[in-house]
Scaffold this motif. Structure first.
Motif, PDB file in Angstrom:
ATOM      1  N   MET A  93      26.312 -89.320 -72.111  1.00 43.38           N
ATOM      2  CA  MET A  93      27.651 -88.975 -71.621  1.00 43.38           C
ATOM      3  C   MET A  93      28.212 -87.762 -72.366  1.00 43.38           C
ATOM      4  O   MET A  93      28.901 -86.917 -71.790  1.00 43.38           O
ATOM      5  CB  MET A  93      28.597 -90.178 -71.781  1.00 43.38           C
ATOM      6  CG  MET A  93      28.232 -91.367 -70.884  1.00 43.38           C
ATOM      7  SD  MET A  93      28.189 -90.994 -69.102  1.00 43.38           S
ATOM      8  CE  MET A  93      26.411 -90.878 -68.818  1.00 43.38           C
ATOM      9  N   ARG A  94      27.910 -87.672 -73.643  1.00 48.29           N
ATOM     10  CA  ARG A  94      28.361 -86.517 -74.419  1.00 48.29           C
ATOM     11  C   ARG A  94      27.636 -85.247 -73.967  1.00 48.29           C
ATOM     12  O   ARG A  94      28.264 -84.202 -73.770  1.00 48.29           O
ATOM     13  CB  ARG A  94      28.088 -86.765 -75.910  1.00 48.29           C
ATOM     14  CG  ARG A  94      28.695 -85.712 -76.835  1.00 48.29           C
ATOM     15  CD  ARG A  94      28.163 -85.824 -78.241  1.00 48.29           C
ATOM     16  NE  ARG A  94      26.796 -85.315 -78.344  1.00 48.29           N
ATOM     17  CZ  ARG A  94      25.781 -86.011 -78.849  1.00 48.29           C
ATOM     18  NH1 ARG A  94      25.954 -87.252 -79.290  1.00 48.29           N
ATOM     19  NH2 ARG A  94      24.572 -85.469 -78.918  1.00 48.29           N
ATOM     20  N   MET A  95      26.345 -85.360 -73.783  1.00 50.95           N
ATOM     21  CA  MET A  95      25.564 -84.194 -73.372  1.00 50.95           C
ATOM     22  C   MET A  95      25.941 -83.702 -71.977  1.00 50.95           C
ATOM     23  O   MET A  95      25.834 -82.510 -71.670  1.00 50.95           O
ATOM     24  CB  MET A  95      24.065 -84.524 -73.415  1.00 50.95           C
ATOM     25  CG  MET A  95      23.505 -84.675 -74.818  1.00 50.95           C
ATOM     26  SD  MET A  95      21.714 -84.964 -74.791  1.00 50.95           S
ATOM     27  CE  MET A  95      21.303 -84.652 -76.520  1.00 50.95           C
ATOM     28  N   LEU A  96      26.371 -84.637 -71.131  1.00 46.02           N
ATOM     29  CA  LEU A  96      26.645 -84.307 -69.730  1.00 46.02           C
ATOM     30  C   LEU A  96      28.113 -84.004 -69.470  1.00 46.02           C
ATOM     31  O   LEU A  96      28.556 -83.987 -68.318  1.00 46.02           O
ATOM     32  CB  LEU A  96      26.197 -85.477 -68.835  1.00 46.02           C
ATOM     33  CG  LEU A  96      24.692 -85.775 -68.842  1.00 46.02           C
ATOM     34  CD1 LEU A  96      24.423 -87.139 -68.219  1.00 46.02           C
ATOM     35  CD2 LEU A  96      23.936 -84.688 -68.107  1.00 46.02           C
ATOM     36  N   LYS A  97      28.852 -83.745 -70.532  1.00 41.37           N
ATOM     37  CA  LYS A  97      30.306 -83.580 -70.379  1.00 41.37           C
ATOM     38  C   LYS A  97      30.674 -82.433 -69.445  1.00 41.37           C
ATOM     39  O   LYS A  97      31.725 -82.465 -68.795  1.00 41.37           O
ATOM     40  CB  LYS A  97      30.949 -83.359 -71.749  1.00 41.37           C
ATOM     41  CG  LYS A  97      30.421 -82.171 -72.554  1.00 41.37           C
ATOM     42  CD  LYS A  97      31.118 -82.081 -73.911  1.00 41.37           C
ATOM     43  CE  LYS A  97      30.611 -80.931 -74.756  1.00 41.37           C
ATOM     44  NZ  LYS A  97      29.295 -81.215 -75.343  1.00 41.37           N
ATOM     45  N   ASN A  98      29.843 -81.424 -69.341  1.00 39.03           N
ATOM     46  CA  ASN A  98      30.148 -80.282 -68.471  1.00 39.03           C
ATOM     47  C   ASN A  98      30.148 -80.646 -66.991  1.00 39.03           C
ATOM     48  O   ASN A  98      30.709 -79.925 -66.161  1.00 39.03           O
ATOM     49  CB  ASN A  98      29.156 -79.134 -68.703  1.00 39.03           C
ATOM     50  CG  ASN A  98      29.490 -78.346 -69.951  1.00 39.03           C
ATOM     51  OD1 ASN A  98      30.348 -78.759 -70.746  1.00 39.03           O
ATOM     52  ND2 ASN A  98      28.814 -77.226 -70.149  1.00 39.03           N
ATOM     53  N   LEU A  99      29.482 -81.775 -66.648  1.00 34.77           N
ATOM     54  CA  LEU A  99      29.444 -82.188 -65.237  1.00 34.77           C
ATOM     55  C   LEU A  99      30.771 -82.765 -64.771  1.00 34.77           C
ATOM     56  O   LEU A  99      31.045 -82.814 -63.573  1.00 34.77           O
ATOM     57  CB  LEU A  99      28.354 -83.253 -65.033  1.00 34.77           C
ATOM     58  CG  LEU A  99      26.940 -82.793 -64.678  1.00 34.77           C
ATOM     59  CD1 LEU A  99      26.071 -84.018 -64.377  1.00 34.77           C
ATOM     60  CD2 LEU A  99      26.920 -81.853 -63.494  1.00 34.77           C
ATOM     61  N   GLY A 100      31.583 -83.221 -65.717  1.00 44.26           N
ATOM     62  CA  GLY A 100      32.821 -83.883 -65.336  1.00 44.26           C
ATOM     63  C   GLY A 100      32.547 -85.326 -64.971  1.00 44.26           C
ATOM     64  O   GLY A 100      31.774 -86.024 -65.631  1.00 44.26           O
ATOM     65  N   ASP A 101      33.157 -85.799 -63.887  1.00 36.39           N
ATOM     66  CA  ASP A 101      32.988 -87.180 -63.445  1.00 36.39           C
ATOM     67  C   ASP A 101      31.556 -87.379 -62.935  1.00 36.39           C
ATOM     68  O   ASP A 101      31.113 -86.705 -62.006  1.00 36.39           O
ATOM     69  CB  ASP A 101      33.981 -87.497 -62.321  1.00 36.39           C
ATOM     70  CG  ASP A 101      33.807 -88.905 -61.787  1.00 36.39           C
ATOM     71  OD1 ASP A 101      33.577 -89.805 -62.602  1.00 36.39           O
ATOM     72  OD2 ASP A 101      33.872 -89.086 -60.552  1.00 36.39           O
ATOM     73  N   ILE A 102      30.824 -88.313 -63.538  1.00 34.15           N
ATOM     74  CA  ILE A 102      29.446 -88.580 -63.143  1.00 34.15           C
ATOM     75  C   ILE A 102      29.426 -89.778 -62.203  1.00 34.15           C
ATOM     76  O   ILE A 102      29.850 -90.882 -62.563  1.00 34.15           O
ATOM     77  CB  ILE A 102      28.557 -88.848 -64.365  1.00 34.15           C
ATOM     78  CG1 ILE A 102      28.564 -87.622 -65.288  1.00 34.15           C
ATOM     79  CG2 ILE A 102      27.133 -89.181 -63.945  1.00 34.15           C
ATOM     80  CD1 ILE A 102      27.865 -87.861 -66.606  1.00 34.15           C
ATOM     81  N   ALA A 103      28.931 -89.561 -60.994  1.00 38.99           N
ATOM     82  CA  ALA A 103      28.944 -90.604 -59.976  1.00 38.99           C
ATOM     83  C   ALA A 103      27.699 -91.481 -60.016  1.00 38.99           C
ATOM     84  O   ALA A 103      27.783 -92.705 -59.918  1.00 38.99           O
ATOM     85  CB  ALA A 103      29.093 -89.987 -58.590  1.00 38.99           C
ATOM     86  N   ARG A 104      26.535 -90.847 -60.162  1.00 40.16           N
ATOM     87  CA  ARG A 104      25.287 -91.607 -60.090  1.00 40.16           C
ATOM     88  C   ARG A 104      24.260 -91.016 -61.056  1.00 40.16           C
ATOM     89  O   ARG A 104      24.288 -89.821 -61.348  1.00 40.16           O
ATOM     90  CB  ARG A 104      24.716 -91.598 -58.666  1.00 40.16           C
ATOM     91  CG  ARG A 104      25.635 -92.206 -57.629  1.00 40.16           C
ATOM     92  CD  ARG A 104      25.037 -92.074 -56.234  1.00 40.16           C
ATOM     93  NE  ARG A 104      23.885 -92.948 -56.056  1.00 40.16           N
ATOM     94  CZ  ARG A 104      23.082 -92.908 -54.991  1.00 40.16           C
ATOM     95  NH1 ARG A 104      23.293 -92.004 -54.036  1.00 40.16           N
ATOM     96  NH2 ARG A 104      22.071 -93.750 -54.878  1.00 40.16           N
ATOM     97  N   VAL A 105      23.360 -91.862 -61.513  1.00 39.86           N
ATOM     98  CA  VAL A 105      22.275 -91.417 -62.381  1.00 39.86           C
ATOM     99  C   VAL A 105      20.994 -92.142 -61.966  1.00 39.86           C
ATOM    100  O   VAL A 105      21.036 -93.173 -61.287  1.00 39.86           O
ATOM    101  CB  VAL A 105      22.556 -91.702 -63.877  1.00 39.86           C
ATOM    102  CG1 VAL A 105      23.782 -90.972 -64.359  1.00 39.86           C
ATOM    103  CG2 VAL A 105      22.690 -93.208 -64.107  1.00 39.86           C
TER     104      VAL A 105
END
Length: 551
Positions: free
Chosen positions: A254-266
């Motif tokens: 979640m920290r690494m992906l902070k640039n994506l904003g709201d994460i819907a699915r993984v």
């Protein structure tokens, strides 16, 4: 517990997608094919083999034009460790363009850029250590490993289908959606999607993954074991931008992906991807010095996609876990960011990186390891939805097909394809293909492929492959034995043995019981083997043995 209306609709939607995919993959009259099929092989002999085999086989078309076209190239990189699948993809495409120009007068790069054609590249190079000893029996032609089910050739005869032929047939369903793009697949995995396979690309790069339906909470992350995989995360905005992380826990992700904003699915990445012609050209330009010198090793995930989608500090942190120097990671991230910014400024019509969901319930058959080769081939004799789909994919309509084995007692759960035998038995859940013998005694769960002998005895769970014998004793294997034959250019053969419990990767350098050489030594001996000539010799030996005992 009964299903809710949304769950029922989802299952109905998935069933419709599976049906559409299976119909497309099994339509032999009008096969789903990419306009250009590129095979990246280990050497020139393998390249020649696959150009001939695929052009006259699964990629054959009644079209009078130059497409569909098959091109196979070898990865003649400067380093023995190879170019990596990143540089390897770019290099193979450039070599394919040269071959297409010389052989067919076609300008692949221009036609791809103009959106006139679709192209797919299949990576098949590699030792196949975890599948040992089967690739050794194909003289290191790993994608040529046979499956225990036969398909009909142009001349009306039948022979076992290879792993690569099956993969090419399956992946063709994405061709119609990818005009003007290069698709890249691995040569040992087959899947049936439960998410739509026809789509309109929205990003210059899109990567295949199995996205989970639930939001990416810490519980979902742990329950699905996502810390073990390369994971694709997709933003909740309308753009569907994605990013990739690899083998990290939920808080770190979640920290690494902070640039994506709201994460819907993984969901786990499958590795296979497609790139627009513009992006392909940009990557070739960016790494032109490495490609010209045939120097360096770069893989797509750590060296292309992650620096293109992660912040610099997080990329450095992730690469440090791989033992990569901080300065090296920082410099590479700066390089990729500069390329990305320049590229998107000139090509804003699509996003940079997106996903192609194949569905979290997709059927998946991997043949890249011996244990998976065994498990997935035994599905041909199993019951259930997954096994039914596998049989349908391979055109299996009966447990016994194209065989003359009326004197053989075959268990109702066993399968026999293109076999001839006068007496004997085939045990429960066993699978045999292209087997010819006077007598066969095949144990429960055994797999026998392309073998000819007066008598063939396979113990429970044994694997016999490419074996030919004219002796009265024939071929005998105990429970759990794996026995293959390695034939050379003169037609001489030697046996190579293992056990189903042994991982070839771990035992690669060992001389196992019954062998005179290690798997590694056999691999070295097989280098630059003329696989087309050896296959011809192997067929002659098979026919000679079969004829000697009246079949």
């Amino acid at each position: 517990m009964s299903l809710s209306s949304p769950e029922k609709r989802q299952k109905m939607d998935q069933a419709a997608i599976i049906e559409a995919a299976m119909s497309a993959m099994t339509d032999t009259a009008n096969p789903a094919l990419f306009d250009v099929t590129i095979i990246c092989t280990t050497d020139d002999f393998q390249a020649s083999y696959w150009m001939d085999r695929l052009s006259s086989g699964v990629c054959k078309s009644s079209s009078s034009g130059k497409y569909p076209m098959v091109i196979a190239v070898s990865e003649d990189w400067s380093s023995s460790s190879g170019a990596g699948n990143g540089l390897g993809t770019l290099y193979a495409f450039q070599k394919a363009c040269l071959v297409a120009k010389e052989k067919y007068g076609a300008d692949l790069a221009s036609e791809l850029m103009e959106g006139k054609i679709s192209a797919a590249l299949y990576h098949t190079a590699g030792k196949g250590t975890r599948l040992a000893p089967l690739p050794a029996s194909e003289n290191n032609n790993k994608p040529g490993v046979k499956l225990p089910v036969c398909h009909q050739l142009a001349d009306g005869s039948y022979e076992p289908i290879t792993v690569l032929e099956a993969v090419v047939r399956q992946t063709g369903i994405y061709a119609s959606s990818r005009t003007g793009r290069l698709s890249v697949f691995w040569g040992d995995q087959i899947f049936v999607p439960t998410a739509p396979f026809q789509y309109t690309p929205t990003h210059h790069v899109d990567i295949m993954c199995t996205l989970e339906e639930e939001p990416p909470t810490e519980k979902v992350w742990k329950d699905k074991g996502l810390e073990k995989y390369g994971v694709i995360a997709v933003s909740g905005g309308g753009k569907g931008d994605a990013a990739q992380v690899e083998k990290v826990d939920h808080p770190t992700a979640m920290r690494m992906l902070k640039n994506l904003g709201d994460i819907a699915r993984v969901g786990p990445s499958l590795g296979s991807f497609s790139v627009s012609a513009k992006m392909l050209q940009a990557l070739c330009d960016e790494f032109s010095s490495e490609l010209t010198a045939k120097d360096g090793k770069l893989d797509t995930d750590p060296h292309f996609w992650m620096p293109l989608t992660l912040p610099q500090d997080e990329y450095i942190s992730l690469m440090s876990q791989k033992g990569v120097d901080e300065q090296e990671s920082s410099s590479h991230h700066v390089r990729m960011t500069k390329m990305k910014d320049t590229f998107l400024a000139a090509n804003p019509e699509l996003g940079m990186f997106g996903s192609v969901d194949v569905g979290s319930n997709a059927c998946w058959w991997d043949y890249g390891q011996l244990k998976l080769y065994i498990a997935n081939n035994l599905k041909l004799s199993e019951f259930g939805d997954d096994a039914d789909l596998l049989r349908r994919f391979f055109g299996v309509t009966d447990r016994t097909m194209n065989s003359e084995i009326s004197g053989v007692t075959v268990d109702g759960s066993a399968s026999a394809f293109s076999c001839k035998a006068k007496s004997g038995s085939v045990g429960a859940k066993a699978v045999i293909a292209a087997v010819e013998a006077q007598e066969i005694q095949i144990g429960e769960g055994a797999i026998v492929v392309n073998c000819a002998a007066k008598k063939i005895v396979a113990g429970k769970g044994a694997v016999l492959y490419n074996l030919v014998s004219e002796s009265d004793d024939g071929i005998v294997a105990e429970d759990g034995d794996v026995i293959v034959s390695v034939t050379d250019a003169e037609g001489s053969s030697m046996l190579l043995k293992s056990k189903t419990s042994i991982c070839g990767g771990k035992a690669w350098k060992q001389v196992l019981d019954g062998n005179g050489m290690s798997f590694e030594e056999v691999h070295k001996q097989n280098r630059d083997a003329d696989v087309s000539n050896i296959e011809k010799k192997r067929k002659e030996l098979y026919k000679k043995a079969s004829s000697s005992f009246g079949l």
